[in-house]
Design a protein around this motif. Sequence first.
Motif, mmCIF file in Angstrom:
data_model
loop_
_atom_site.group_PDB
_atom_site.id
_atom_site.type_symbol
_atom_site.label_atom_id
_atom_site.label_comp_id
_atom_site.label_asym_id
_atom_site.label_seq_id
_atom_site.Cartn_x
_atom_site.Cartn_y
_atom_site.Cartn_z
ATOM 1 N N ILE A 80 -15.040 0.953 -35.820
ATOM 2 C CA ILE A 80 -14.993 1.495 -37.176
ATOM 3 C C ILE A 80 -14.007 2.648 -37.205
ATOM 4 C CG2 ILE A 80 -16.315 2.563 -39.037
ATOM 5 C CD1 ILE A 80 -18.825 1.227 -37.842
ATOM 6 N N ASN A 81 -12.967 2.508 -38.029
ATOM 7 C CA ASN A 81 -11.979 3.576 -38.201
ATOM 8 C C ASN A 81 -12.435 4.524 -39.295
ATOM 9 O OD1 ASN A 81 -10.261 2.565 -36.286
ATOM 10 N ND2 ASN A 81 -8.847 1.661 -37.727
ATOM 11 N N HIS A 82 -12.319 5.800 -39.007
ATOM 12 C CA HIS A 82 -12.574 6.839 -40.005
ATOM 13 C C HIS A 82 -11.472 7.864 -39.817
ATOM 14 C CE1 HIS A 82 -14.905 9.198 -42.835
ATOM 15 N NE2 HIS A 82 -14.626 10.253 -42.087
ATOM 16 N N GLY A 83 -10.494 7.807 -40.706
ATOM 17 C CA GLY A 83 -9.327 8.682 -40.546
ATOM 18 C C GLY A 83 -8.554 8.251 -39.315
ATOM 19 N N LYS A 84 -8.307 9.194 -38.405
ATOM 20 C CA LYS A 84 -7.559 8.902 -37.180
ATOM 21 C C LYS A 84 -8.474 8.582 -36.006
ATOM 22 C CE LYS A 84 -3.600 11.665 -38.486
ATOM 23 N NZ LYS A 84 -2.659 12.710 -38.102
ATOM 24 N N VAL A 85 -9.780 8.555 -36.246
ATOM 25 C CA VAL A 85 -10.751 8.336 -35.184
ATOM 26 C C VAL A 85 -11.343 6.932 -35.294
ATOM 27 C CG1 VAL A 85 -12.941 9.145 -34.211
ATOM 28 C CG2 VAL A 85 -11.335 10.786 -35.176
ATOM 29 N N THR A 86 -11.470 6.263 -34.157
ATOM 30 C CA THR A 86 -12.146 4.965 -34.110
ATOM 31 C C THR A 86 -13.413 5.121 -33.284
ATOM 32 O OG1 THR A 86 -10.073 3.746 -34.270
ATOM 33 C CG2 THR A 86 -11.966 2.549 -33.403
ATOM 34 N N HIS A 87 -14.536 4.704 -33.852
ATOM 35 C CA HIS A 87 -15.817 4.738 -33.156
ATOM 36 C C HIS A 87 -16.203 3.315 -32.790
ATOM 37 C CE1 HIS A 87 -16.732 8.894 -34.256
ATOM 38 N NE2 HIS A 87 -16.200 8.597 -35.438
ATOM 39 N N GLU A 88 -16.731 3.131 -31.569
ATOM 40 C CA GLU A 88 -17.329 1.857 -31.210
ATOM 41 C C GLU A 88 -18.825 2.019 -31.391
ATOM 42 O OE1 GLU A 88 -17.951 -1.337 -27.595
ATOM 43 O OE2 GLU A 88 -16.417 0.199 -27.380
#
Length: 76
Positions: A59-67
């Motif tokens: 999941i991308n949120h801004g410049k950060v991707t979380h798994e």
Amino acid sequence: MTATSLNAFAFTGQNLAGHAKVTIEQARTIALKAYPGKLTNEELEQEKGGSGLRYSFDINHGKVTHEVGVDAKTGA
């Protein structure tokens, strides 16, 4: 690509879906509650720990991707 457009595509690990008690749609909702954003990848995979079967979402949120992982049998 939005969460709704991902429904049109097969996800990786779809052959394991018959063993899951939680649907991909339910797991997607759980993951997006944990980290709101744009889904870029989703898969169902066998893993050690938990029930041994989990959905994995990027999941991308801004410049950060979380798994984000969601247990496919319990929804945890």
